[in-house]
Design an enzyme around this catalytic site. Structure first.
Site, short mmCIF file in Angstrom:
data_model
loop_
_atom_site.label_atom_id
_atom_site.label_comp_id
_atom_site.label_asym_id
_atom_site.label_seq_id
_atom_site.Cartn_x
_atom_site.Cartn_y
_atom_site.Cartn_z
N LYS A 216 0.66 -1.24 0.04
CA LYS A 216 0.13 -0.10 -0.14
C LYS A 216 0.71 1.12 -0.06
O LYS A 216 1.90 1.22 0.53
CB LYS A 216 -0.98 -0.01 1.08
CG LYS A 216 -1.43 1.19 1.42
CD LYS A 216 -2.22 1.25 3.09
CE LYS A 216 -2.55 2.59 3.31
NZ LYS A 216 -3.17 2.58 4.70
N GLU A 294 -6.44 13.15 13.24
CA GLU A 294 -5.54 11.93 13.69
C GLU A 294 -4.41 12.60 14.68
O GLU A 294 -3.67 13.19 14.45
CB GLU A 294 -4.77 11.47 12.61
CG GLU A 294 -4.07 10.07 12.68
CD GLU A 294 -3.54 9.32 11.53
OE1 GLU A 294 -2.83 8.35 11.80
OE2 GLU A 294 -3.96 9.88 10.33
N GLU A 338 -7.69 -2.61 5.32
CA GLU A 338 -6.76 -1.48 5.54
C GLU A 338 -6.73 -1.03 7.02
O GLU A 338 -5.46 -0.78 7.38
CB GLU A 338 -6.95 -0.26 4.52
CG GLU A 338 -7.43 -1.10 3.15
CD GLU A 338 -6.25 -0.36 2.12
OE1 GLU A 338 -5.88 0.75 2.52
OE2 GLU A 338 -6.16 -0.86 0.98
N GLU A 472 -11.93 11.68 -4.18
CA GLU A 472 -11.61 11.57 -2.63
C GLU A 472 -10.80 12.74 -2.32
O GLU A 472 -10.94 13.20 -1.12
CB GLU A 472 -11.53 10.10 -2.47
CG GLU A 472 -12.46 9.10 -2.60
CD GLU A 472 -11.81 7.89 -2.74
OE1 GLU A 472 -10.53 7.57 -2.40
OE2 GLU A 472 -12.69 6.94 -3.04
#
Length: 568
Positions: A216, A294, A338, A472
């Site tokens: 990824k 985050e 994920e 996105e």
């Protein structure tokens, strides 16, 4: 004329004094405009809000050992301290951050941002309430602390206390205003990555994943905008707090021209009296600011708090649609896989330091424009560790870099036509005890004069689609872009975007509502079981009115029914 000099660690003397001001009516918005550059603002859930003005000392570092260099310099600085804080909330702190990569970015907009820089403010104002902290609080239960710091061989307690008394009088007489000025307005946009280049980069990354060279990678874009006026950052950070109260908000202005070595840099005129030329901010310094969901890590004693935030979908136009999207996200195999990759990697990174690691149940976290999969993680350290040691161990998480880390970093460098600078890197604070909080600098931008550069990214996996990933990214620009665009933006464009999104999403909802009806999702607080993990309940966090209002400003290209791989 301001001067600066380099001070050897054994020559430094730190003097810090604090005083409490009950019911301070002045807010971050009021004080930020008159504060001295470099200015810093830190406002976080369950923490006090802090505004720093000026630099009594600056720590800079570069290279792969930058975390260790900053930590050693910070410990040396605080070890010289004569500190009378009066309260834990008023304790002096260092504020700053790091670049994503080990090398410094020399291109715009990062030229004045070192690879790592931490500022020890001359004046630190801390807002606190009995139950919570707000960026722009002025209620009867609120109070503030003012801390004045000096770092100089000639610093004396008397001089610091005199400066403290002056600062108290200055903020007490400052007129408070709740009037927010209009956003500066966007006149022009320039994408650093073209649509064709994006498609090629994503396709190349997918090919690497298919060849088993990569699991990824997170790829980002940069959006440069020209503004009608210079942005008023005090207003912007206040509005971000209103729209994203559960996010971590920050502003950091760099100290330009500071050489990089192992020494602490101090200002000769650190104790200049109020009223001199250094008090009011007249410069147009660049500023890195954002509202990130985050948290990278918080360290207090031997308790570490962090979490995995990966896997995203949009917000619905109706309550039923919103809950359906959350339920779909919670049981989507791709996003759950994920997410668990990120959570497992964080646990592995903490394991060498911890005697116990606990993960709460995976849940859905709602923000104004998106919803994320979120797993809170807590660890107990085997021995005391400085916050920066944990920052070094965790950065970059797979949510902003990729797996394996080295290959992902190489792919990012080869693909992105700009330097990330401090975007997606650790930003936060540390104190004398080695405690601190650091976030991943997402939903962020650099503003300078009448221009700004915004950053956003998404995770690329084997079955990613370049077109949907492009859309996105546009959605993730919205938190910052909404604060820059003029209030008199074209309502027809916004309404058209809402209509297109609602039509697309509602059609999908109607097709599957009967299938989803058996899942319990009646209120924002209802838990939603995840099909891939039946023992993990997904908690729907309440959504504020401000969050709901912000949903209207969705880019016409962004489809809220599309799952997003990561949180950048």
């Amino acid at each position: 004329m301001m001067e600066s000099r380099q001070t050897r660690l054994d020559d430094v003397t730190l003097v810090s004094r604090s005083a409490r001001i009950p019911s301070l009516s002045s807010s971050v918005r009021d004080i930020f405009d008159i504060a001295t550059s470099p200015r810093v603002v830190w406002s976080a859930p369950d923490e006090t809000t802090v505004l720093g003005s000026g630099a009594a000392a600056t720590i800079v570092a570069t290279g792969s050992d930058r975390f260790e260099s900053v930590r050693d310099a910070a410990e040396s600085l605080f070890s010289t301290g004569d500190v009378h804080a009066g309260s834990e909330v008023a304790r002096p702190r260092l504020f700053g951050g790091f670049a994503f990569h080990a090398e410094r970015a020399d291109s715009k907009p990062w030229k004045q941002f070192p690879n790592a820089q931490f500022i020890f403010p001359r004046v630190q104002i801390t807002w606190s309430t009995d139950t919570h902290t707000e960026t722009d609080t002025a209620d009867n239960d609120s109070h503030a602390w003012i801390t004045v710091n000096a770092v100089d061989p000639g610093a004396t307690p008397d001089a610091v206390e005199y400066r403290l008394s002056q600062e108290i009088e200055r903020v007490k007489t400052l007129e408070s205003t709740n009037n927010s000025r209009s956003p500066p307005g966007v006149t022009c946009r320039h994408r650093r990555t073209s649509r064709d280049a994006w498609n090629r980069g994503v396709t190349a990354a997918i090919n690497r994943i298919s060849a088993d060279n990569l699991q990824k990678v997170v790829l980002a874009q940069a959006l440069e905008v020209e503004l009608e006026e210079t942005p008023v950052l005090g207003d912007i950070i206040t509005r971000l707090g209103e729209h994203y109260p559960s996010c971590y908000r920050f502003i950091i202005e760099p100290v330009p021209g500071t050489p990089v070595d192992q020494r602490i840099h101090t200002d000769v005129n650190a104790m200049t009296t109020v009223g001199s030329e250094d008090i009011h901010n007249t410069s147009q310094s660049p500023a890195f600011f954002g509202a990130t969901p985050e948290r990278l890590v918080s360290v207090r004693g031997r308790t570490v708090e962090t979490g995995a935030l990966a896997g995203t979908t949009g917000r619905g136009e109706t309550t039923a649609e919103d809950e359906w999207l959350a339920a779909e996200l919670a049981r989507d195999e791709k996003n759950v896989h994920e997410h668990e990759l990120v959570a497992e990697t964080i646990r592995e990174q903490l394991s060498p330091y911890a005697t116990a690691i606990t993960s709460d149940s995976r849940r859905v976290r709602k923000l104004a424009t998106v919803q994320h999969l979120w797993t809170p993680i807590t660890a107990t350290l085997e021995e005391d560790k400085h916050a920066l040691s944990l920052v070094e161990a965790l950065h970059p998480t797979p949510a902003v870099g990729g797996l394996p880390p080295t290959t992902a970093a190489e792919t990012i460098r080869e693909t992105e036509p700009f330097d990330r600078g401090w975007y997606a890197a650790p930003v936060g604070w540390i104190d004398a005890a080695g405690y601190g909080t650091f976030v991943v600098a997402l939903r962020s931008a650099v503003a300078h004069d009448d221009a700004a550069t915004l950053f956003a990214g998404v995770g690329i996996v084997a079955d990613s689609n370049p077109d949907s990933e492009w859309d996105e990214v546009q959605l993730k620009y919205r938190p910052i872009l909404d604060e820059l665009e003029s209030n008199d933006a074209d309502d027809d464009t916004i309404n058209q975007a809402q209509s297109e999104i609602s039509t697309h999403t509602q059609g999908t909802v109607d097709d599957t509502m009967n299938e989803s009806a058996s899942t319990s999702i009646s209120t924002p607080d209802t838990t939603v079981p995840s099909e891939s993990n039946s023992q993990s309940n997904t908690t729907m966090e309440p959504t504020s009115d401000a969050d709901a209002d912000a949903d209207a400003d969705v880019d016409a290209d962004a489809d809220t029914n599309t799952n997003i791989d990561d949180t950048e």
